[in-house]
Design a protein around this motif. Structure first.
Motif, short mmCIF file in Angstrom:
data_model
loop_
_atom_site.label_atom_id
_atom_site.label_comp_id
_atom_site.label_asym_id
_atom_site.label_seq_id
_atom_site.Cartn_x
_atom_site.Cartn_y
_atom_site.Cartn_z
N UNK A 104 0.96 -1.22 -0.04
CA UNK A 104 -0.06 -0.01 -0.06
C UNK A 104 0.96 1.27 0.05
N UNK A 105 0.49 2.04 -0.77
CA UNK A 105 1.36 3.37 -0.99
C UNK A 105 1.30 4.09 0.36
N UNK A 106 2.27 4.66 0.61
CA UNK A 106 2.45 5.33 2.11
C UNK A 106 2.13 6.69 2.00
N UNK A 107 0.81 6.99 1.86
CA UNK A 107 0.23 8.24 1.64
C UNK A 107 0.16 9.05 3.13
N UNK A 111 -3.72 6.91 9.50
CA UNK A 111 -4.44 5.92 10.14
C UNK A 111 -3.41 4.72 10.98
N UNK A 112 -2.23 4.80 10.31
CA UNK A 112 -1.37 3.84 11.23
C UNK A 112 -0.86 4.51 12.68
N UNK A 114 8.50 6.06 9.78
CA UNK A 114 7.41 5.74 10.56
C UNK A 114 6.51 7.03 10.74
N UNK A 115 5.38 7.06 11.10
CA UNK A 115 4.39 8.36 11.27
C UNK A 115 5.16 9.19 12.10
N UNK A 143 5.07 17.14 6.43
CA UNK A 143 4.98 15.45 6.52
C UNK A 143 4.45 14.86 7.72
N UNK A 144 4.14 15.59 8.68
CA UNK A 144 3.52 15.00 9.91
C UNK A 144 2.08 14.73 9.70
#
Length: 256
Positions: free
Chosen positions: A1-4, A10-11, A81-82, A106-107
Motif C-alpha cells: 500500500x502506498x505510504x500516503x 491511520x497507522x 514511521x509516522x 510530512x507529519x
C-alpha cells in the motif's frame, strides 16, 4: 500500500491502544528521531521545548513557526514511521493554514495545548474546542485523518483549587473529544487513582507524561492509558550527559 499521509495517519491512530500504549521518547532533530526508530519505536513525536532549545529559542512559542515546521520536516524526511508534532497552541495560525503546514512538513499528528503561551493562563474551553474543531474540519477537507492530541494544562498551570482540578480536566477533555480530538493529554496528572478516574470518565485514548512522579509504564498500561510520552525528558538527559562528558574532557579525562 502506498505510504500516503492518510495511510500514515491511520497507522498512527491505530497505535493508540488503551492498555497497550504507544510509547514516544520525544525527538528534537534528525539524529534523535533516527535513534528512536532504530530502537524499535513505531512512531516519532517531537517535543516543542526540546526542538526550541536545540534551535536556540525559548519554549512557549518562542520559536518562529517557520523554523518549527522546518525542524519537523527534516525529521519526517529522515524516518519512515509516522510523525506527530508538538505545535504548542498553533502559533496563532488559522486552522486551515496550521493543518496545511503540518501536512507539508510530512507529519500526520499534532499536539495542541489549552494555555496561552505568553502568560500560561488557561484559555476558555469553548475557545479551545473551536480551535480543535477547526483543525479537524481542515484535516477532513484535506482528506487526511490527522491524529489530534488535545493537551489540557489544568494540572501544569495549577488551575483553580486542587480539589476541583480533576473534574475540570475531565470536563475539558470531554469537550475537546467532542470537538474532534482523538486523544487527550492531562499533562502532569500522575496520581494513579486520579488517572484511573480520568481514563474511565473520558472513555477515549489518554496520553500521560512519563516522569519520576508518574507510575511506571506497566502500571500506566494497567490503568488503561493509550499513549506515554517523555516530553523534553530525553533531550534534557542527553544534554546533561553531554555536559558531564565535557566536564570530563575539560578536566583532562575522556569520553568514558
Amino acid at each position: 500500500m502506498t505510504n500516503t499521509p492518510a495511510v500514515r495517519a491511520a497507522a498512527l491512530r491505530a497505535l493508540h491502544r488503551p492498555g497497550d500504549p504507544l510509547v514516544l521518547p520525544n525527538a528534537w532533530d534528525v539524529g534523535s528521531a533516527r535513534a528512536v526508530v532504530e530502537a524499535g519505536f513505531g512512531a516519532v513525536a517531537t517535543a516543542s521545548a526540546a526542538v526550541s532549545q536545540s534551535l536556540g529559542y525559548a519554549d512557549g512559542e518562542g520559536t518562529p513557526s517557520g523554523e518549527m515546521f522546518a525542524a519537523v520536516s527534516r525529521i519526517t524526511r529522515a524516518v519512515t514511521v509516522p510523525v506527530t508534532a508538538d505545535l504548542e497552541r498553533g502559533y496563532g495560525l488559522p486552522p486551515v493554514e496550521l493543518v496545511q503546514r503540518l501536512l507539508d512538513a510530512g507529519a500526520v499528528g499534532l499536539n495542541l495545548e489549552d494555555s496561552a503561551p505568553n502568560d500560561g493562563a488557561l484559555v476558555d474551553p469553548q475557545e479551545q474546542a473551536e480551535l480543535l474543531a477547526g483543525v479537524r474540519a481542515a484535516a477532513d477537507a484535506a482528506g487526511v485523518p490527522i491524529v489530534i492530541n488535545a493537551r489540557t494544562d489544568v494540572f501544569l498551570r495549577k488551575h483553580g483549587e486542587p480539589a476541583g482540578r480533576l473534574d475540570e480536566a475531565i470536563r475539558r477533555a470531554r469537550r475537546y473529544l467532542a470537538a474532534g480530538a482523538d486523544c487527550v493529554y492531562p499533562i502532569m496528572l500522575a496520581d494513579p487513582t486520579e488517572l484511573r478516574t480520568f481514563v474511565e470518565a473520558v472513555a477515549a485514548p489518554v496520553n500521560v507524561l512519563a516522569r519520576p512522579a508518574a507510575p511506571a509504564p506497566a502500571e500506566l498500561a494497567a490503568l488503561g492509558v493509550a499513549r506515554i510520552s517523555y516530553g523534553p525528558g530525553l533531550y534534557a538527559a542527553t544534554h546533561a550527559h553531554t555536559a558531564r562528558l565535557l566536564a570530563s574532557i575539560a578536566g583532562g579525562g575522556g569520553l568514558a
